[in-house]
Design a protein around this motif. Structure first.
Motif, mmCIF file in Angstrom:
data_model
loop_
_atom_site.group_PDB
_atom_site.id
_atom_site.type_symbol
_atom_site.label_atom_id
_atom_site.label_comp_id
_atom_site.label_asym_id
_atom_site.label_seq_id
_atom_site.Cartn_x
_atom_site.Cartn_y
_atom_site.Cartn_z
ATOM 1 N N LYS A 230 -31.305 18.126 -56.431
ATOM 2 C CA LYS A 230 -31.555 17.002 -57.344
ATOM 3 C C LYS A 230 -32.179 15.819 -56.607
ATOM 4 O O LYS A 230 -32.992 15.091 -57.173
ATOM 5 C CB LYS A 230 -30.260 16.579 -58.045
ATOM 6 C CG LYS A 230 -29.781 17.577 -59.081
ATOM 7 C CD LYS A 230 -28.744 16.974 -60.004
ATOM 8 C CE LYS A 230 -28.354 17.970 -61.093
ATOM 9 N NZ LYS A 230 -27.374 17.398 -62.049
ATOM 10 N N MET A 234 -35.704 14.014 -57.291
ATOM 11 C CA MET A 234 -35.891 12.558 -57.356
ATOM 12 C C MET A 234 -37.061 12.129 -56.476
ATOM 13 O O MET A 234 -37.855 11.255 -56.850
ATOM 14 C CB MET A 234 -34.627 11.832 -56.885
ATOM 15 C CG MET A 234 -33.457 11.870 -57.827
ATOM 16 S SD MET A 234 -32.067 10.922 -57.111
ATOM 17 C CE MET A 234 -30.689 11.795 -57.844
ATOM 18 N N LYS A 237 -40.148 12.690 -58.243
ATOM 19 C CA LYS A 237 -40.251 11.756 -59.377
ATOM 20 C C LYS A 237 -40.752 10.384 -58.934
ATOM 21 O O LYS A 237 -41.618 9.786 -59.591
ATOM 22 C CB LYS A 237 -38.872 11.639 -60.040
ATOM 23 C CG LYS A 237 -38.744 10.560 -61.102
ATOM 24 C CD LYS A 237 -37.317 10.554 -61.654
ATOM 25 C CE LYS A 237 -37.049 9.394 -62.571
ATOM 26 N NZ LYS A 237 -35.650 9.405 -63.079
ATOM 27 N N ILE A 245 -35.179 8.243 -50.723
ATOM 28 C CA ILE A 245 -34.298 8.136 -51.891
ATOM 29 C C ILE A 245 -32.899 7.732 -51.449
ATOM 30 O O ILE A 245 -32.276 6.809 -52.009
ATOM 31 C CB ILE A 245 -34.254 9.472 -52.665
ATOM 32 C CG1 ILE A 245 -35.630 9.844 -53.223
ATOM 33 C CG2 ILE A 245 -33.197 9.434 -53.775
ATOM 34 C CD1 ILE A 245 -36.179 8.890 -54.261
ATOM 35 N N TYR A 249 -30.898 4.147 -52.125
ATOM 36 C CA TYR A 249 -29.592 4.136 -52.791
ATOM 37 C C TYR A 249 -28.556 3.381 -51.966
ATOM 38 O O TYR A 249 -27.821 2.529 -52.485
ATOM 39 C CB TYR A 249 -29.130 5.580 -53.029
ATOM 40 C CG TYR A 249 -27.663 5.704 -53.365
ATOM 41 C CD1 TYR A 249 -27.176 5.288 -54.606
ATOM 42 C CD2 TYR A 249 -26.756 6.229 -52.440
ATOM 43 C CE1 TYR A 249 -25.821 5.396 -54.911
ATOM 44 C CE2 TYR A 249 -25.410 6.338 -52.746
ATOM 45 C CZ TYR A 249 -24.947 5.918 -53.971
ATOM 46 O OH TYR A 249 -23.611 6.006 -54.276
ATOM 47 N N LEU A 278 -34.181 3.017 -58.100
ATOM 48 C CA LEU A 278 -33.654 4.200 -58.782
ATOM 49 C C LEU A 278 -33.157 3.819 -60.170
ATOM 50 O O LEU A 278 -32.540 2.756 -60.347
ATOM 51 C CB LEU A 278 -32.509 4.806 -57.976
ATOM 52 C CG LEU A 278 -32.846 5.320 -56.575
ATOM 53 C CD1 LEU A 278 -31.582 5.741 -55.846
ATOM 54 C CD2 LEU A 278 -33.840 6.472 -56.636
ATOM 55 N N GLU A 281 -29.499 6.734 -64.179
ATOM 56 C CA GLU A 281 -29.079 8.143 -64.154
ATOM 57 C C GLU A 281 -29.078 8.687 -62.721
ATOM 58 O O GLU A 281 -28.141 9.370 -62.297
ATOM 59 C CB GLU A 281 -30.006 8.970 -65.046
ATOM 60 C CG GLU A 281 -29.610 10.441 -65.139
ATOM 61 C CD GLU A 281 -30.553 11.241 -66.021
ATOM 62 O OE1 GLU A 281 -30.458 12.489 -65.976
ATOM 63 O OE2 GLU A 281 -31.372 10.632 -66.734
ATOM 64 N N ASP A 282 -30.123 8.362 -61.975
ATOM 65 C CA ASP A 282 -30.214 8.845 -60.601
ATOM 66 C C ASP A 282 -29.168 8.185 -59.711
ATOM 67 O O ASP A 282 -28.579 8.832 -58.839
ATOM 68 C CB ASP A 282 -31.616 8.587 -60.044
ATOM 69 C CG ASP A 282 -32.673 9.434 -60.746
ATOM 70 O OD1 ASP A 282 -32.324 10.533 -61.223
ATOM 71 O OD2 ASP A 282 -33.834 8.985 -60.832
ATOM 72 N N THR A 283 -28.921 6.902 -59.947
ATOM 73 C CA THR A 283 -27.883 6.206 -59.182
ATOM 74 C C THR A 283 -26.514 6.812 -59.459
ATOM 75 O O THR A 283 -25.720 7.030 -58.530
ATOM 76 C CB THR A 283 -27.888 4.705 -59.539
ATOM 77 O OG1 THR A 283 -29.161 4.141 -59.192
ATOM 78 C CG2 THR A 283 -26.793 3.973 -58.775
ATOM 79 N N TYR A 285 -25.886 9.833 -60.350
ATOM 80 C CA TYR A 285 -25.778 11.140 -59.696
ATOM 81 C C TYR A 285 -25.420 10.970 -58.225
ATOM 82 O O TYR A 285 -24.543 11.671 -57.706
ATOM 83 C CB TYR A 285 -27.073 11.955 -59.828
ATOM 84 C CG TYR A 285 -26.935 13.270 -59.085
ATOM 85 C CD1 TYR A 285 -26.170 14.306 -59.621
ATOM 86 C CD2 TYR A 285 -27.479 13.442 -57.814
ATOM 87 C CE1 TYR A 285 -25.977 15.484 -58.921
ATOM 88 C CE2 TYR A 285 -27.285 14.618 -57.105
ATOM 89 C CZ TYR A 285 -26.533 15.643 -57.666
ATOM 90 O OH TYR A 285 -26.320 16.796 -56.960
#
Length: 313
Positions: A230, A234, A237, A245, A249, A278, A281-283, A285
């Motif tokens: 995932k 990202m 993306k 990424i 974060y 981010l 939703e990505d945060t 995760y």
């Protein structure tokens, strides 16, 4: 792109992205520091234990002399190793570090671990309770404060201290620690410790921010999030790398980070993380990846009275 900064409780500033130098070999580390300065790094995370401060000093000296950077623009961290916790040993050890780094002062000096070893013990006396020092880190801190009074360190702090140890230190210290450097990565995001430190105006610096890829597959070690499918999605993306990424974060948690690399392209990538955000939703995760799993758990020293990981944080 120059790294952004965080304010310390003594009014000084620490760049959010620093270059980690643990296990960076001689020859490679000197080149890495030069490449990092060229890429905009001003924060370098060193330690006496790493055994490469002389080579780092050569690179810093060269870059200062040729005008690439001014000394006052650099933020250099080093750390006091566990065999030298006696108050009278602290100043001689920082002087040794300064000689190796070819500097008149360092910007931040840390107690590397709260537990100490006897001076004549090995650097890694694993399972040797008889090698443990009975020196209290409160005594060590008095030596750290002396480093500030002598102008050898602009700021002082700790590394790998838990909340109880920090509380005890804050009750006794004359000079407040500015930083607690701890392991932070998505497998152990340290949100409770980050809040604890923020409430006391102490900056958290996160080491091992990517985990350790070389430990992947070894029983007892968490799989680094940089390999998470995932996270790889990202990266596609946001048109970034998985490492970017993760660093983005972690910085969003309100900390500084010191990713280690000796590869020029990766050094450049690791500081280029401030031009995207981010989505929620990505945060979420990445938040969900937290397992409170350490890479640096050092259970071989868990019988030491100052071992820090016997409580949650």
């Amino acid at each position: 792109m120059s790294s952004k900064v965080m304010k310390l409780n003594n009014g000084r500033e620490i760049p959010i992205i620093g270059l980690g130098t643990y296990k960076s070999p001689a020859g490679e580390v000197e080149r890495a520091v030069r490449d990092a300065i060229d890429a905009g790094y001003r924060h370098f995370d060193c330690a006496w234990l790493y055994g490469n401060e002389s080579e780092i000093g050569d690179a810093l000296s060269e870059k200062i002399k040729n005008g690439s950077v001014k000394r006052e623009d650099l933020f250099i961290t080093s750390k006091l190793w566990c065999n030298y916790h006696k108050k009278e040993l602290v100043v001689p050890m920082i002087k040794e570090t300064l000689a190796n780094l070819k500097l008149d002062y360092i910007d931040l000096y840390l107690i590397h671990w709260p537990f100490g070893f006897k001076e004549d013990a090995g650097m890694w006396p694993m399972g040797e309770d008889s090698a443990y020092s009975d020196v209290d880190y409160l005594e060590t801190w008095e030596g750290m404060e002396e480093c500030v009074k002598l102008g050898l360190a602009k700021s002082i702090g700790v590394s790998n201290f838990n909340s109880q140890q920090l509380t005890r230190l804050l009750e006794k210290c004359k000079i407040k620690p500015v930083v607690n450097q701890i392991e932070v990565n998505p497998n152990i995001n340290q949100k409770k410790m980050i809040k604890f430190c923020a409430d006391r105006d102490i900056v958290v610096t996160g080491y091992c921010p990517m985990g350790r890829v070389e430990n992947d597959g070894i029983p007892g070690f968490p799989t680094p999030t940089i390999k998470d499918p995932k996270v790889i999605e990202m990266a596609e993306k946001y048109e970034k790398t998985p490492g970017q990424i993760i660093l983005n974060y972690l910085v969003s948690l309100g900390i500084a980070v010191v990713p280690k690399s000796v590869t020029r392209t990766r050094i450049i990538e690791n500081i280029d993380i401030f031009d995207f955000k981010l989505d929620d939703e990505d945060t979420k995760y990445l938040d969900s990846c937290n397992k409170n799993q350490r890479i640096c758990f050092f259970e071989c020293f868990k019988t030491h009275p100052h071992f820090p990981f016997n409580i949650e944080y």
